[in-house]
Design an enzyme around this catalytic site. Structure first.
Site, PDB file in Angstrom:
ATOM      1  N   ARG A   1       0.804  -1.227   0.000  1.00  0.00           N
ATOM      2  CA  ARG A   1       0.000   0.000   0.000  1.00  0.00           C
ATOM      3  C   ARG A   1       0.840   1.282   0.000  1.00  0.00           C
ATOM      4  NH1 ARG A   1      -3.866  -0.280   4.713  1.00  0.00           N
ATOM      5  NH2 ARG A   1      -2.680  -2.073   5.426  1.00  0.00           N
TER       6      ARG A   1
ATOM      7  N   THR B   1       4.511 -14.201   9.968  1.00  0.00           N
ATOM      8  CA  THR B   1       5.395 -13.633  10.991  1.00  0.00           C
ATOM      9  C   THR B   1       6.194 -14.705  11.763  1.00  0.00           C
ATOM     10  OG1 THR B   1       3.374 -13.411  12.304  1.00  0.00           O
ATOM     11  CG2 THR B   1       4.259 -11.401  11.341  1.00  0.00           C
TER      12      THR B   1
ATOM     13  N   ASP C   1       8.371  -1.441  11.113  1.00  0.00           N
ATOM     14  CA  ASP C   1       7.507  -0.345  10.645  1.00  0.00           C
ATOM     15  C   ASP C   1       6.704   0.290  11.768  1.00  0.00           C
ATOM     16  OD1 ASP C   1       5.831  -2.451  11.108  1.00  0.00           O
ATOM     17  OD2 ASP C   1       4.738  -2.307   9.222  1.00  0.00           O
TER      18      ASP C   1
ATOM     19  N   GLY D   1      -4.977  -8.366  15.573  1.00  0.00           N
ATOM     20  CA  GLY D   1      -5.207  -9.609  16.300  1.00  0.00           C
ATOM     21  C   GLY D   1      -5.751  -9.279  17.692  1.00  0.00           C
TER      22      GLY D   1
ATOM     23  N   ASN E   1       1.421   1.878   6.955  1.00  0.00           N
ATOM     24  CA  ASN E   1       1.101   1.006   5.814  1.00  0.00           C
ATOM     25  C   ASN E   1       0.904   1.742   4.511  1.00  0.00           C
ATOM     26  OD1 ASN E   1       0.990  -1.563   7.249  1.00  0.00           O
ATOM     27  ND2 ASN E   1      -0.745  -0.647   8.317  1.00  0.00           N
TER      28      ASN E   1
ATOM     29  N   TYR F   1      29.103  31.624  -1.236  1.00  0.00           N
ATOM     30  CA  TYR F   1      29.271  30.175  -1.088  1.00  0.00           C
ATOM     31  C   TYR F   1      30.639  29.911  -0.471  1.00  0.00           C
ATOM     32  CZ  TYR F   1      30.351  25.335  -2.012  1.00  0.00           C
ATOM     33  OH  TYR F   1      30.725  24.032  -1.842  1.00  0.00           O
TER      34      TYR F   1
ATOM     35  N   SER G   1      34.002  42.369  -1.486  1.00  0.00           N
ATOM     36  CA  SER G   1      32.823  41.821  -2.165  1.00  0.00           C
ATOM     37  C   SER G   1      33.202  41.224  -3.506  1.00  0.00           C
ATOM     38  CB  SER G   1      31.805  42.932  -2.408  1.00  0.00           C
ATOM     39  OG  SER G   1      31.344  43.411  -1.169  1.00  0.00           O
TER      40      SER G   1
ATOM     41  N   ARG H   1      42.242  42.605 -10.742  1.00  0.00           N
ATOM     42  CA  ARG H   1      41.106  42.983 -11.580  1.00  0.00           C
ATOM     43  C   ARG H   1      41.611  44.010 -12.597  1.00  0.00           C
ATOM     44  NH1 ARG H   1      38.437  46.322  -6.584  1.00  0.00           N
ATOM     45  NH2 ARG H   1      39.647  48.212  -6.868  1.00  0.00           N
TER      46      ARG H   1
HETATM   47  C1  UD1 Z   1       0.315  -8.750  12.782  1.00  0.00           C
HETATM   48  C2  UD1 Z   1      -0.193  -9.710  13.860  1.00  0.00           C
HETATM   49  C3  UD1 Z   1      -1.464  -9.124  14.480  1.00  0.00           C
HETATM   50  C4  UD1 Z   1      -1.179  -7.755  15.037  1.00  0.00           C
HETATM   51  C5  UD1 Z   1      -0.581  -6.846  13.950  1.00  0.00           C
HETATM   52  C6  UD1 Z   1      -0.103  -5.557  14.571  1.00  0.00           C
HETATM   53  C7  UD1 Z   1       0.409 -11.960  13.134  1.00  0.00           C
HETATM   54  C8  UD1 Z   1      -0.076 -13.200  12.517  1.00  0.00           C
HETATM   55  N1  UD1 Z   1      -0.480 -10.993  13.248  1.00  0.00           N
HETATM   56  O1  UD1 Z   1      -0.656  -8.720  11.755  1.00  0.00           O
HETATM   57  O2  UD1 Z   1      -1.948  -9.962  15.516  1.00  0.00           O
HETATM   58  O3  UD1 Z   1      -2.370  -7.177  15.565  1.00  0.00           O
HETATM   59  O4  UD1 Z   1       0.549  -7.474  13.340  1.00  0.00           O
HETATM   60  O5  UD1 Z   1       0.337  -4.668  13.584  1.00  0.00           O
HETATM   61  O6  UD1 Z   1       1.550 -11.877  13.513  1.00  0.00           O
HETATM   62  N2  UD1 Z   1       6.627  -9.722   8.138  1.00  0.00           N
HETATM   63  C9  UD1 Z   1       7.759 -10.372   7.691  1.00  0.00           C
HETATM   64  N3  UD1 Z   1       7.629 -11.549   7.026  1.00  0.00           N
HETATM   65  C10 UD1 Z   1       6.420 -12.138   6.810  1.00  0.00           C
HETATM   66  C11 UD1 Z   1       5.267 -11.463   7.283  1.00  0.00           C
HETATM   67  C12 UD1 Z   1       5.408 -10.256   7.939  1.00  0.00           C
HETATM   68  O7  UD1 Z   1       8.873  -9.874   7.868  1.00  0.00           O
HETATM   69  O8  UD1 Z   1       6.407 -13.219   6.214  1.00  0.00           O
HETATM   70  C13 UD1 Z   1       6.788  -8.451   8.850  1.00  0.00           C
HETATM   71  C14 UD1 Z   1       6.137  -7.292   8.132  1.00  0.00           C
HETATM   72  O9  UD1 Z   1       7.057  -6.638   7.293  1.00  0.00           O
HETATM   73  C15 UD1 Z   1       5.707  -6.390   9.278  1.00  0.00           C
HETATM   74  C16 UD1 Z   1       5.422  -7.381  10.404  1.00  0.00           C
HETATM   75  O10 UD1 Z   1       6.111  -8.557  10.082  1.00  0.00           O
HETATM   76  O11 UD1 Z   1       6.740  -5.543   9.711  1.00  0.00           O
HETATM   77  C17 UD1 Z   1       3.949  -7.644  10.577  1.00  0.00           C
HETATM   78  O12 UD1 Z   1       3.418  -8.201   9.401  1.00  0.00           O
HETATM   79  P1  UD1 Z   1       1.983  -7.798   8.849  1.00  0.00           P
HETATM   80  O13 UD1 Z   1       1.753  -8.517   7.594  1.00  0.00           O
HETATM   81  O14 UD1 Z   1       1.825  -6.328   8.855  1.00  0.00           O
HETATM   82  O15 UD1 Z   1       1.047  -8.430   9.974  1.00  0.00           O
HETATM   83  P2  UD1 Z   1      -0.437  -8.041  10.304  1.00  0.00           P
HETATM   84  O16 UD1 Z   1      -1.334  -8.763   9.390  1.00  0.00           O
HETATM   85  O17 UD1 Z   1      -0.562  -6.583  10.398  1.00  0.00           O
HETATM   86 MG    MG Z   2       0.500  -4.879   9.724  1.00  0.00          MG
END
Ligand code: UD1
Ligand code: MG
Length: 450
Positions: free
Chosen positions: A15, A81, A105, A140, A226, A348, A387, A422
């Site tokens: 996004r 995650t 992030d 979550g 995001n 400058y 100058s 000059r």
């Molecule tokens: C996740 C949580 C959710 C929580 C929310 C808070 C899980 C399953 N869910 O959901 O409970 O409320 O964050 O913001 O954990 N990332 C990776 N690799 C992956 C997937 C994600 O590095 O394979 C990183 C993303 O870049 C991000 C973070 O993990 O920084 C969270 O991933 P994101 O996809 O935003 O999770 P949410 O669906 O928001």
């Molecule tokens: Mg997220």
């Protein structure tokens, strides 16, 4: 107890609609990932592992520039995650202690919150960081049973009853490394998104009779970014907070909402910042300085009592001593301006040093670049640069010397000497009148013909 940080930064950030990996987008001119790393540094981590994926190389570069000991674990496919944290396993080989999982992030995380997570860990096997959400949206949900956290249910998988819960998961957690990887080993992907959810470790831990709890932080701290709109909003939040901190520290901001700060801007007490001033990264301003309107500063140091601007540009390496004066439309780059020296108009000064109490006249340029290399200009103390002097570097002007207006200085000037380079002036009596008459007659002939 030793601590290791695992920072998840593999996500694409669809996004954001960007070629730049999401975690590298800046808040207050500092990549979001660096904000997270700096917050995490309060735990004095023994190891820091950054899980990269999209734009891995660029993310790794920024991470290691901030902390050269940071380890990079690449997640080639974003399978969730839990899968992301699992990628850090090799980089944590031989590490004993707690792992704290952070997101790259979430730039507003406060160091105190991390300290509270570690405190809670002393009484629990697994600690989740939650928050009361004003609008729980797609977060979550944390299903609590008194002080215990029973499980986390993702929005997609939640019942209506569970969706009514407002205590939400930030995604951050703390757990012993060995225990965490063992829990993650048991996570499957049988859910609505077919992802390996890190959140599943809670239920697995409970089934193993481990103690799990959730502590709360302010929602603002877990604010994730995001989209570009989120990014702008996050920057605005940062700016508001940083400005009020400065006001609290005794800095005058004449129009606070027009002053743009970087994450690392340091400004001393009784300094006055006029409207519309931009601070890039790496600026320190000491007490009692004045930064006048429409100035732009980055990578520079301004000492006590200096007056900068209006419309001044201080670039990296500008080092201004006490009571210096940098006026309108002056650019200073990689140059030391010693105490009491003045560069007041349209100049400058780059790759140079200017000695104490010297005065640089309007329109002076250090010609520092020959098209291939940069060269240095050295100006002594109590020098008067006339100058429109061009200082063709490398060149030195000795203490107490002077350059005549319009001089092109190509050779060193010894102390106390006057350099004049000059063309000699020649006044031709009556010539101006004759020339005007000639031109007027020419115009009249042309107008008639037309
Ligand atoms: C996740 C949580 C959710 C929580 C929310 C808070 C899980 C399953 N869910 O959901 O409970 O409320 O964050 O913001 O954990 N990332 C990776 N690799 C992956 C997937 C994600 O590095 O394979 C990183 C993303 O870049 C991000 C973070 O993990 O920084 C969270 O991933 P994101 O996809 O935003 O999770 P949410 O669906 O928001
Ligand atoms: Mg997220």
């Amino acid at each position: 107890m030793s601590t290791a940080l695992v920072i998840l930064a593999a996500g694409k950030g669809t996004r954001m609609n960007s070629d730049i990996p999401k975690v590298l987008h800046p808040i207050a001119q500092t990549p979001m990932l660096v904000h997270t790393m700096r917050a995490g540094s309060v735990l004095s981590p023994e190891r820091t592992v950054i899980v990269t994926g999209h734009g891995s190389e660029a993310v790794a570069k920024v991470a290691t520039a901030e902390d050269e000991t940071a380890r990079i674990a690449e997640q080639t496919e974003q399978l969730g995650t839990a899968h992301a944290v699992a990628q850090a396993r090799a980089a944590l080989e031989g590490f004993k202690g707690d792992v704290v999982v952070l997101y790259g992030d979430t730039p507003f995380l406060q160091p105190e919150t991390l300290e509270r997570m570690i405190e809670a860990r002393a009484q629990n096997d697994l600690v989740i960081l939650g928050f009361e959400a004003a609008d729980p949206a797609r977060y979550g949900r944390l299903v609590m049973n008194e002080d215990h956290l029973e499980r986390i249910v993702e929005f997609k998988d939640a019942s209506d009853e569970e969706r009514a819960i407002t205590f939400c998961n930030s995604g951050l957690l703390a757990c012993d490394a060995e225990v965490l990887f063992s829990l993650i080993g048991a996570v499957g992907n049988g859910n609505a998104a077919e992802e390996y959810y890190l959140t599943d470790v809670v239920e697995i831990a409970r089934s193993r009779d481990l103690k799990v709890t959730a502590i709360a932080c302010d929602e603002a701290e877990t604010l994730g970014v995001n989209s570009r709109a989120d990014l702008a909003a996050a920057d605005a939040v940062f700016q508001t907070r940083a400005r009020s901190e400065l006001l609290g520290l005794g800095v005058t901001l004449m129009a606070p909402e027009t002053v743009y700060l970087a994450a690392d801007t340091i400004i001393g007490r009784d300094t006055v910042i006029e409207p519309n001033v931009v601070f890039g990264p790496g600026v320190t301003v000491e007490s009692g300085a004045t930064i006048r309107a429409f100035s732009h500063l980055e990578g520079c140091h301004v000492s006590r009592g200096a007056v900068i601007g209006p419309y001044a540009r201080l670039r990296p390496g500008a080092e201004l001593a006490e009571n210096t004066r940098i006026g309108n439309f002056v650019e200073i780059k990689n140059a030391e301006i010693a105490e009491g020296a003045k560069v007041n108009h349209l100049s400058y000064i780059g790759d140079a040093s200017v000695g104490a109490d010297s005065n640089i006249g309007a329109g002076t340029i250090t010609c520092n670049y020959d098209g291939v290399m940069k060269h240095k200009t050295t100006i002594g103390e109590n020098v008067f640069i006339g100058s429109n002097t061009m200082l063709v570097a490398p060149v030195t002007v000795g203490d107490g010397a002077m350059t005549a207006t319009g001089t092109v200085v190509t050779r060193d000037v010894e102390p106390d000497a006057l350099a004049v380079a000059r063309a000699k002036q020649d006044n031709k009596p009556g010539y101006a009148r004759k020339l005007f008459e000639m031109l007027k007659a020419k115009k009249a002939r042309r107008d008639k013909g037309a």
